[in-house]
Scaffold this active site. Structure first.
Site, PDB file in Angstrom:
ATOM      1  N   LEU A 186       0.935  -1.267   0.104  1.00 54.72           N
ATOM      2  CA  LEU A 186      -0.009  -0.084   0.062  1.00 54.72           C
ATOM      3  C   LEU A 186       0.757   1.269  -0.197  1.00 54.72           C
ATOM      4  O   LEU A 186       1.994   1.153   0.540  1.00 54.72           O
ATOM      5  CB  LEU A 186      -0.844  -0.033   1.387  1.00 54.72           C
ATOM      6  CG  LEU A 186      -2.059  -0.357   1.121  1.00 54.72           C
ATOM      7  CD1 LEU A 186      -2.446  -1.595   0.969  1.00 54.72           C
ATOM      8  CD2 LEU A 186      -2.891   0.114   2.458  1.00 54.72           C
ATOM      9  N   CYS A 187       0.456   2.163  -0.635  1.00 56.05           N
ATOM     10  CA  CYS A 187       1.038   3.565  -0.521  1.00 56.05           C
ATOM     11  C   CYS A 187       0.218   4.085   0.587  1.00 56.05           C
ATOM     12  O   CYS A 187      -0.945   4.997   0.122  1.00 56.05           O
ATOM     13  CB  CYS A 187       1.027   4.244  -1.705  1.00 56.05           C
ATOM     14  SG  CYS A 187       1.944   5.765  -1.946  1.00 56.05           S
TER      15      CYS A 187
END
Lengths: 92, 234
Positions: free
Chosen positions: B93-94
């Site tokens: 995930l960012c």
């Protein structure tokens, strides 16, 4: 009635001057307990209170502040962490 | 075991217990340990908001905690990856809360990055909020990001398909929580109507049945084996 006291034992308790249900924001252990690295609560494992009013076990906070990624900020409010003066930390 | 790792294990056990406690946990997450390893959590992520396009899905994810947790953030990965503007092809995930401060490449403000005051719960809540509310300023999946902005209908269709696919991940013995969190992890109640009960009256601790079944008084241990029956009697 007269009572003669032959012997007496003084008993005292102590706790840090923070509200009783408060836990360290880092290790989530009560302040009257120790940080995870210590065995004995009290002066050996003191709490540290910031000017921002957030408190931690001193050992927990120092471990955080040692890291570059902490940037010297309080884990809770992300302001630069500054300690209250020593005489402002009162133990009862 | 060093001090540091036993400290992180203790903290993780505490948070694991809380998050898997039906009373304290968040029903959006179904958490188990991988091979009983407290540093590797398998998380089923669910969106309980019935209006959400993600509702009904059960997205498998894995969280890996460092030995010096909570001083360093955990890693989070959807397995398999999902189609989302902030999720990379490998499932990572960012999201700023999982990054450490001072990374010049992300330029995230210090106030949004990892701090030891974060908990597993706060991380998971950030992630489930991100599902519904993507941050298109820093897309990890450009196609998803463009589609989300330009053609929401097609985006939603694609998500719906993944939601359907993800339902095969629901563990067999797991009951999907509803919007009402109170019922989230509670086993379904036994809906036996009183009329249906024939000869089992002596199981119930009611005044009536006690009178009828005096000879069964010694079987007190066997009474009230079911919570619902207690409620009916009181």
């Amino acid at each position: 009635m007269k009572v003669r006291i032959k012997e007496w034992n003084a008993v005292s308790i102590w706790h840090w001057n923070v509200s009783e249900d408060e836990v360290c924001g880092i290790c989530r252990v009560h302040f009257d307990g120790t940080c995870p690295s210590c065995k004995y609560p009290g002066d050996d494992c003191p709490i540290i209170i910031g000017k921002c009013n957030h408190s931690f076990h001193m050992h927990c906070l120092l471990k955080w502040l040692e890291l570059e990624t902490s940037r010297g900020l309080c884990p809770m409010c992300r302001q630069p962490f500054q300690t209250l003066g020593e005489d402002e930390v009162i133990t009862t | 075991m060093s001090n540091l790792s036993s400290a992180s294990a203790a903290l993780l056990f505490k948070q694991f217990r809380e998050l898997t406690d039906p009373k304290k946990g968040v029903p959006s997450f179904h958490i188990t340990l991988q091979n009983d390893n407290i540093y590797t959590w398998n998380v089923g992520v669910m969106v309980l908001n019935e209006d959400s396009v993600y509702h009904g899905g059960y997205f498998n994810a894995q969280m890996i905690f460092p030995l010096d947790y909570p001083f360093k953030p955990p890693q989070f990965r959807f397995v398999p990856s999902i189609f989302h503007p902030n999720v990379y092809k490998d499932g990572r995930l960012c999201i700023s809360i999982l990054h450490t401060s001072g990374d010049a490449t992300t330029g995230e403000p210090d106030g949004e990055t990892w701090s030891p005051a974060q908990s597993v719960e706060s991380v998971l809540i950030s992630i489930v909020s991100l599902l519904e509310d993507p941050n298109t300023d820093s897309p990890a999946n450009v196609d998803a990001s463009i589609l989300w902005r330009k053609d929401r209908a097609v985006y939603n269709e694609r998500v719906l398909k993944e939601v359907e696919d993800s339902k095969k991940n629901i563990p067999e013995d797991f009951i999907m929580p509803t919007g009402n969190s109170a019922t989230a992890y509670v086993a379904p109640k036994n809906h036996i109507k009183e009329d249906d009960i024939v000869d089992e009256d002596f199981w119930y601790e009611s005044a009536d049945s006690m009178e009828e079944d005096d000879e069964e008084d010694d079987d007190d241990d066997n009474l009230s084996f079911d919570d619902e029956d207690d409620e009916m009697d009181s």
